[in-house]
Design a protein around this motif. Structure first.
Motif, PDB file in Angstrom:
ATOM      1  N   LEU A  12       0.812  -1.269  -0.162  1.00 40.96           N
ATOM      2  CA  LEU A  12      -0.243   0.273  -0.542  1.00 40.96           C
ATOM      3  C   LEU A  12       0.756   1.458   0.352  1.00 40.96           C
ATOM      4  CD1 LEU A  12      -3.128   1.018   0.081  1.00 40.96           C
ATOM      5  CD2 LEU A  12      -2.842   1.172   2.674  1.00 40.96           C
ATOM      6  N   ILE A  13       0.933   2.108  -0.642  1.00 39.57           N
ATOM      7  CA  ILE A  13       1.503   3.579  -0.952  1.00 39.57           C
ATOM      8  C   ILE A  13       0.818   4.397  -0.949  1.00 39.57           C
ATOM      9  CG2 ILE A  13       1.900   4.802  -2.887  1.00 39.57           C
ATOM     10  CD1 ILE A  13       4.066   2.697  -2.892  1.00 39.57           C
ATOM     11  N   VAL A  14       0.868   4.994   0.693  1.00 39.10           N
ATOM     12  CA  VAL A  14       0.492   6.074   1.152  1.00 39.10           C
ATOM     13  C   VAL A  14       1.317   7.552   0.695  1.00 39.10           C
ATOM     14  CG1 VAL A  14      -0.402   6.974   2.786  1.00 39.10           C
ATOM     15  CG2 VAL A  14      -0.573   4.306   2.660  1.00 39.10           C
ATOM     16  N   PRO A  15       1.042   7.965  -0.522  1.00 39.87           N
ATOM     17  CA  PRO A  15       1.425   9.599  -0.848  1.00 39.87           C
ATOM     18  C   PRO A  15       1.169  10.348   0.368  1.00 39.87           C
ATOM     19  CG  PRO A  15      -0.058   8.408  -2.614  1.00 39.87           C
ATOM     20  CD  PRO A  15      -0.677   8.059  -1.113  1.00 39.87           C
ATOM     21  N   GLY A  16       2.140  11.904   0.504  1.00 45.54           N
ATOM     22  CA  GLY A  16       1.596  12.693   1.267  1.00 45.54           C
ATOM     23  C   GLY A  16       0.803  13.892   0.180  1.00 45.54           C
ATOM     24  N   LEU A  17       1.520  15.105   0.927  1.00 51.49           N
ATOM     25  CA  LEU A  17       0.918  16.417   0.501  1.00 51.49           C
ATOM     26  C   LEU A  17       0.841  16.879  -1.528  1.00 51.49           C
ATOM     27  CD1 LEU A  17       1.149  19.129   3.102  1.00 51.49           C
ATOM     28  CD2 LEU A  17      -0.917  17.950   1.739  1.00 51.49           C
ATOM     29  N   HIS A  18      -0.460  16.733  -2.289  1.00 52.67           N
ATOM     30  CA  HIS A  18      -0.125  16.958  -3.616  1.00 52.67           C
ATOM     31  C   HIS A  18       0.188  15.984  -4.137  1.00 52.67           C
ATOM     32  CE1 HIS A  18      -0.106  21.458  -2.289  1.00 52.67           C
ATOM     33  NE2 HIS A  18       0.737  21.098  -1.767  1.00 52.67           N
ATOM     34  N   ASP A  19       0.761  14.748  -3.438  1.00 49.57           N
ATOM     35  CA  ASP A  19       0.262  13.546  -4.281  1.00 49.57           C
ATOM     36  C   ASP A  19       1.642  12.559  -4.131  1.00 49.57           C
ATOM     37  OD1 ASP A  19      -0.586  10.374  -4.841  1.00 49.57           O
ATOM     38  OD2 ASP A  19      -1.417  11.235  -6.769  1.00 49.57           O
ATOM     39  N   ASP A  35       0.702  -6.048  -7.398  1.00 51.58           N
ATOM     40  CA  ASP A  35      -0.923  -5.326  -6.498  1.00 51.58           C
ATOM     41  C   ASP A  35      -0.357  -4.884  -6.221  1.00 51.58           C
ATOM     42  OD1 ASP A  35       1.516  -6.495  -5.082  1.00 51.58           O
ATOM     43  OD2 ASP A  35       0.168  -8.058  -4.474  1.00 51.58           O
ATOM     44  N   SER A  36      -0.091  -3.629  -5.917  1.00 53.59           N
ATOM     45  CA  SER A  36      -0.456  -3.169  -5.461  1.00 53.59           C
ATOM     46  C   SER A  36      -0.969  -1.487  -5.232  1.00 53.59           C
ATOM     47  CB  SER A  36       1.539  -2.042  -5.272  1.00 53.59           C
ATOM     48  OG  SER A  36       1.665  -1.744  -6.915  1.00 53.59           O
ATOM     49  N   ARG A  37      -1.267  -1.164  -4.370  1.00 56.80           N
ATOM     50  CA  ARG A  37      -2.327   0.253  -4.219  1.00 56.80           C
ATOM     51  C   ARG A  37      -2.238   1.199  -4.020  1.00 56.80           C
ATOM     52  NH1 ARG A  37      -7.617  -1.958  -4.593  1.00 56.80           N
ATOM     53  NH2 ARG A  37      -7.858  -3.832  -5.857  1.00 56.80           N
ATOM     54  N   ARG A  38      -2.767   2.917  -4.595  1.00 54.82           N
ATOM     55  CA  ARG A  38      -2.381   3.496  -3.474  1.00 54.82           C
ATOM     56  C   ARG A  38      -3.334   4.398  -3.288  1.00 54.82           C
ATOM     57  NH1 ARG A  38       1.343   8.681  -6.022  1.00 54.82           N
ATOM     58  NH2 ARG A  38       2.103   6.937  -6.695  1.00 54.82           N
ATOM     59  N   VAL A  39      -3.136   5.145  -1.624  1.00 55.92           N
ATOM     60  CA  VAL A  39      -4.565   5.519  -1.530  1.00 55.92           C
ATOM     61  C   VAL A  39      -4.470   7.030  -2.254  1.00 55.92           C
ATOM     62  CG1 VAL A  39      -5.210   7.349   0.792  1.00 55.92           C
ATOM     63  CG2 VAL A  39      -4.038   4.405   0.697  1.00 55.92           C
ATOM     64  N   GLY A  76       2.060  11.686   4.769  1.00 58.64           N
ATOM     65  CA  GLY A  76       1.111  10.375   4.509  1.00 58.64           C
ATOM     66  C   GLY A  76       1.571   9.840   5.454  1.00 58.64           C
ATOM     67  N   ALA A  77       2.545   9.094   5.704  1.00 56.15           N
ATOM     68  CA  ALA A  77       3.023   8.896   7.093  1.00 56.15           C
ATOM     69  C   ALA A  77       2.649   8.889   8.343  1.00 56.15           C
ATOM     70  CB  ALA A  77       4.240   9.270   7.518  1.00 56.15           C
ATOM     71  N   LEU A  78       1.583  10.891   8.775  1.00 50.13           N
ATOM     72  CA  LEU A  78       0.834  10.529  10.079  1.00 50.13           C
ATOM     73  C   LEU A  78       0.076   9.835  10.063  1.00 50.13           C
ATOM     74  CD1 LEU A  78       1.842  14.947  10.308  1.00 50.13           C
ATOM     75  CD2 LEU A  78       3.048  12.674  10.751  1.00 50.13           C
ATOM     76  N   ALA A  79      -0.794  10.162   8.902  1.00 48.81           N
ATOM     77  CA  ALA A  79      -2.227   9.718   8.706  1.00 48.81           C
ATOM     78  C   ALA A  79      -2.129   8.148   8.474  1.00 48.81           C
ATOM     79  CB  ALA A  79      -2.596   9.920   6.690  1.00 48.81           C
ATOM     80  N   LEU A  80      -0.965   7.640   8.372  1.00 43.33           N
ATOM     81  CA  LEU A  80      -1.157   6.567   8.822  1.00 43.33           C
ATOM     82  C   LEU A  80      -1.236   5.726   9.599  1.00 43.33           C
ATOM     83  CD1 LEU A  80      -0.414   2.944   7.491  1.00 43.33           C
ATOM     84  CD2 LEU A  80       2.354   4.077   6.918  1.00 43.33           C
ATOM     85  N   VAL A  81      -0.111   6.460  10.504  1.00 50.29           N
ATOM     86  CA  VAL A  81      -0.148   6.383  11.912  1.00 50.29           C
ATOM     87  C   VAL A  81      -1.115   6.014  12.896  1.00 50.29           C
ATOM     88  CG1 VAL A  81       0.906   7.151  13.983  1.00 50.29           C
ATOM     89  CG2 VAL A  81       2.547   6.774  12.276  1.00 50.29           C
TER      90      VAL A  81
END
Length: 198
Positions: A12-19, A35-39, A76-81
């Protein structure tokens, strides 16, 4: 015949601001694993922690059952935590946090956990990241029980600081997948492997 064959965790890829754009290492990393996905946030320009965390859950729910490993950058790291703090039953099993954004810049320090995360984690920081000092990154890594790495003076570890391909992130994903496979291997398989090695 096995009724529930083991399936390797997806990425799962979790990008930050502005993708993360076309040249960003997260886009490159996503392309390395079929098989990866992006938020996909509804608005990548608005750093809304709870909305971003909720979006992680809806992305996982839509993808169906199975385990995941997650690689997040910046906000995105903060959102994941936050997602991990909200959902003890999250299917995410291991996380890599790359150049997290400074929570205090958004008034979010109290909205994040100040204790060990429920899954193994690693945090990669930079000596001169404009979004979070190395000292602050180390403090958060200590709170979250994360393995900590400082790559030196490499900025925000994004396209602007020269990161397209990021082999270190790929190696982490491959190691995380291998670790998951070992944990799911039957005990007799471990014994056989040990006997053969001897």
């Amino acid at each position: 015949m096995l009724s529930n064959p083991y399936r390797s965790p997806r990425l799962l890829i979790v990008p930050g601001l502005h993708d993360s754009g076309h040249g960003h290492w997260q886009t490159w990393l996503q392309q390395q694993f079929r098989d990866s996905r992006r938020v996909q946030q509804r608005d990548f320009s608005q750093p809304d922690l709870q909305r971003w965390a909720d979006r992680i859950k809806t992305t996982l729910d839509a993808a169906g059952p199975g385990e995941w490993i997650a690689v997040a950058h910046s906000f995105g790291a903060l959102a994941l935590v936050r997602h991990l703090a909200d959902h003890a039953d999250s299917p995410i099993r291991q996380v890599l946090l790359v150049a997290p954004a400074e929570p205090d810049r958004f008034g979010l320090a109290e909205s994040l956990p100040h204790h060990r995360l429920p899954v193994p984690s690693s945090l990669i920081a930079s000596q001169n990241d404009p979004w979070m000092s190395a000292a602050s990154a180390l403090r958060w890594a200590s709170r979250w029980g994360s393995n900590f790495s400082n790559l030196g003076a490499v900025g925000h570890i994004n396209t602007e600081s020269g990161f397209g391909p990021f082999p270190l992130a790929k190696r982490w994903v491959e190691a995380a997948k291998a670790r998951a496979a070992r944990e799911h291997r039957p005990s007799h398989a471990n014994f056989s492997e040990w006997s053969f090695a001897v």
